[in-house]
Scaffold this active site. Structure first.
Site, PDB file in Angstrom:
ATOM      1  N   ASP A  77      -0.188 -24.097 -10.093  1.00  0.00           N
ATOM      2  CA  ASP A  77      -1.062 -24.957  -9.191  1.00  0.00           C
ATOM      3  C   ASP A  77      -1.269 -26.348  -9.498  1.00  0.00           C
ATOM      4  O   ASP A  77      -1.785 -26.690 -10.524  1.00  0.00           O
ATOM      5  CB  ASP A  77      -2.322 -24.066  -9.024  1.00  0.00           C
ATOM      6  CG  ASP A  77      -3.452 -24.496  -7.762  1.00  0.00           C
ATOM      7  OD1 ASP A  77      -2.868 -24.122  -6.737  1.00  0.00           O
ATOM      8  OD2 ASP A  77      -4.163 -25.120  -8.020  1.00  0.00           O
ATOM      9  N   LEU A  78      -1.297 -27.194  -8.186  1.00  0.00           N
ATOM     10  CA  LEU A  78      -1.416 -28.613  -8.625  1.00  0.00           C
ATOM     11  C   LEU A  78      -2.933 -28.821  -8.778  1.00  0.00           C
ATOM     12  O   LEU A  78      -3.849 -28.384  -7.917  1.00  0.00           O
ATOM     13  CB  LEU A  78      -0.878 -29.389  -7.378  1.00  0.00           C
ATOM     14  CG  LEU A  78       0.656 -29.265  -7.215  1.00  0.00           C
ATOM     15  CD1 LEU A  78       1.081 -30.277  -5.770  1.00  0.00           C
ATOM     16  CD2 LEU A  78       1.631 -29.375  -8.123  1.00  0.00           C
ATOM     17  N   ASP A  81      -0.374 -25.872  -2.282  1.00  0.00           N
ATOM     18  CA  ASP A  81      -0.144 -26.619  -3.420  1.00  0.00           C
ATOM     19  C   ASP A  81       0.343 -25.677  -4.750  1.00  0.00           C
ATOM     20  O   ASP A  81       0.114 -26.087  -5.724  1.00  0.00           O
ATOM     21  CB  ASP A  81      -0.884 -27.619  -3.818  1.00  0.00           C
ATOM     22  CG  ASP A  81      -2.254 -27.211  -4.229  1.00  0.00           C
ATOM     23  OD1 ASP A  81      -2.675 -25.987  -3.889  1.00  0.00           O
ATOM     24  OD2 ASP A  81      -3.197 -27.867  -4.749  1.00  0.00           O
TER      25      ASP A  81
END
Length: 614
Positions: A226-227, A269
């Protein structure tokens, strides 16, 4: 057919015609037919099916058919000069049967069939008219008429055959096109249109396939990435820039991904990966992918970068179903973002126990009677010079009927997970308002708001309605927020704080010094009080620590902010805080959290030395 018919015709004329005609000539013709049959019986290679080769051989077949036809009919007509009526009739039958049989055999080469008919019947008709025999002429004409009808039927049949073949070819082409289109659609259905990576459907399809084929010794790893800090870029620079950033990151992941790893975009994202190996290699691959993600990306004339966190779950030690593996990788990711941001966390027994603990807490909170189980305790905030209380901070306590005492941090986290965050906040606020009515003026109370509460417009509205309905002075109320709670959406948090402050209440920034941008928060937010994190109090015994805290106090004073130092646990820390210019302090040395009854009793006694005995 030609060979057998020729042998029989030669046999019936064996005693009538010369040996050359009944032995040598038929032997040559039968040998030619045998060689032709052997050639057709040999295996066919792919080279034999090339168009030019096939066309050349078909032309050769047409030419050979004419040669063989002329040779056979000429030999038969020569034999007709020998013998009686029966032998003459046999020659006529030979011509008729042979020509009709050859025509049927050449159905799919109509030009050859037509030329064979013309060659044989033309020769036979000419011979019959030359003999001037009525019966022979009638036989020749009869055979010609039947042959013409047969040719017509065969030509129609060949036309139908061509039409059928054309239809089948077109149908096969359409099927190939449909299959190709279906494959393209299937590929598109399993591909993320933005990044070109496989999508969520492909990810879970692959995972289910691996699980269905997995043997007792097979090991693979499921991961989630996950960004970090993507949302601010998306919000600040627009979704177009966010999409370009995701495309660039997706291409990097494609380039970095080894052959035994599947990387997919699951949505937003978040990315998923399946590594066909154990945790050691999976962690190495994940770290390499995260390193590629963290590299700067140029978007137009702007350079941006994001971080990322990852969670891993290993088959079969962590789980044996797709849902369980994904959920545990997701929990490991959640733990990484919460406790080890920017790192890769593998699901372990410790996280398993934490999950079970959280599940038990969530179940208990869902069934809890909040008004009877949730309560407040109060920790005084005093002046450093005389230890006189100027207010108290409200601290939540939860005594579950099934689990007993639960820490405030777990209460807030569980309330957000099960959807009771607003209800918990309002129950506690009602108790805080009721407590404020019993405290002597001008003492004030501090009420903590979580990030979830702060960014929920309905919660803020409900708090304001309750405050308006009470008869307490809003100026005696201080709302405390932590800086980390503002990170998710600074604009919504700022609007909520201004609504609260417009009532006359004050706003305090709690745990100052532990956030990501503390100095900018002091400028941007509508603050009245800054509460220095307890970690700084432990450094009051050091000269460098005292200089740092003095600088913080001077900064707050320059911004006209009231300053409270938390975590005072020794007398020397209290003295150092006073020397550093702090007029307000809070901590266990001064007083531990206490119930409202005890706080009121201590206030009635008005002896400061009793605070730290509580």
């Amino acid at each position: 057919m030609l060979s057998v018919n020729a042998a029989i015709l030669a046999y019936t004329h064996r005693a009538l015609a010369p040996r050359f005609l009944v032995l040598t000539v038929p032997a040559i013709l039968i040998t030619a037919c045998t060689l032709r049959m052997l050639m057709w019986m040999r295996p066919i290679s792919s080279a034999d099916l090339e168009v030019n080769v096939v066309r050349r051989r078909m032309h050769g077949t047409v030419a050979l058919a004419i040669v063989m036809s002329v040779a056979y009919v000429s030999w038969a007509l020569v034999l007709d000069g020998y013998g009686g009526p029966y032998e003459h009739g046999h020659v006529a039958i030979f011509v008729a049967v042979t020509v009709l049989g050859c025509i049927f055999c050449l159905t799919f080469l109509p030009l050859a069939a037509l030329l064979v008919a013309l060659s044989v019947l033309g020769t036979f008709l000419a011979y019959s008219f030359a003999q001037a025999t009525e019966v022979l002429i009638a036989i020749a004409l009869n055979i010609s008429l039947v042959t013409a009808v047969v040719l017509k039927i065969l030509r129609d049949y060949y036309g139908s055959f061509i039409s059928l073949e054309t239809s089948q070819r077109d149908l096969q082409n359409e099927r190939r096109q449909a299959q190709s289109l279906s494959e393209d659609n299937a590929r598109l259905a399993q591909t993320d249109a933005l990044t070109g990576l496989p999508n969520r459907r492909y990810f879970f399809s692959t995972l289910e396939g691996l699980l269905s084929r997995a043997g007792p010794r097979d090991v693979f790893t499921v991961g989630l990435i996950d960004l970090d800090r993507f949302k601010p870029i998306n919000d600040t620079h627009g979704h177009a820039h966010g999409d370009r950033l995701l495309r660039a990151i997706g291409q990097r992941m494609i380039n970095q991904c080894p052959p035994d790893t599947v990387v997919a975009r699951l949505g937003g994202d978040e990315f998923g990966l399946i590594v066909l190996d154990g945790p050691a290699k999976a962690e190495s691959i994940t770290q390499a992918l995260c390193q590629a993600i963290r590299e700067q990306v140029r978007i137009g004339d702007m350079v941006v970068s994001v971080g990322c966190s990852a969670g891993l779950a290993v088959f079969p030690e962590t789980g044996t179903s797709a849902d369980l593996l994904f959920d545990r990788a997701d929990f490991a990711l959640y733990h990484a973002k919460k406790e080890k941001r920017g790192q890769c966390v593998r699901f372990s027994d410790k996280l398993e126990r934490l999950i079970r603990s959280e599940q038990a807490i969530d179940a208990a909170l869902q069934a809890a009677d909040l008004r009877s189980e949730v309560s407040l305790v109060f920790q005084p905030i005093v002046g450093t010079d005389n230890l006189q209380p100027i207010g108290a901070e409200c601290l939540a306590r939860w005594t579950s009927r099934s689990l007993g005492q639960i820490s405030p941090e777990l209460l807030i986290a569980a309330a957000e997970r099960v959807g009771r965050a607003r209800e918990v906040a309002l129950v506690l606020f009602d108790q805080a308002i009721a407590a404020l009515a019993h405290l002597p003026a001008p003492m004030r109370i501090s009420f903590n708001l979580s990030g979830h509460n702060l960014c929920d417009v309905d919660t803020i509205t409900a708090l304001l309605d309750r405050l308006a309905a009470s008869r307490c002075e809003p100026s005696r109320l201080l709302f405390e927020i932590t800086e980390t709670s503002l990170i998710t959406d600074m604009e919504i948090a700022d609007a909520a704080l201004r609504r609260l402050r417009d009532t006359g209440a004050s706003i305090a920034l709690d745990d100052f010094g532990t956030g990501y941008s503390s100095l900018s928060s002091l400028h941007k937010l509508p603050l009245d009080v800054v509460k220095i994190d307890r970690s700084f109090a432990a450094r009051l015994d050091e000269a460098s620590g005292r200089r740092l805290i003095t600088a913080i106090r001077n900064l707050a004073r320059s911004l006209s902010l009231e300053c409270v130092i938390e975590g005072i646990e020794t007398e020397s820390q209290l003295i150092s805080a006073r020397l550093a210019g702090f007029s307000l302090a809070q901590g266990y040395f001064i007083a531990r959290p206490m119930t409202l009854d005890i706080l009121l009793e201590q206030l009635r006694q008005k002896h400061a030395e009793l605070w730290n005995a509580a």
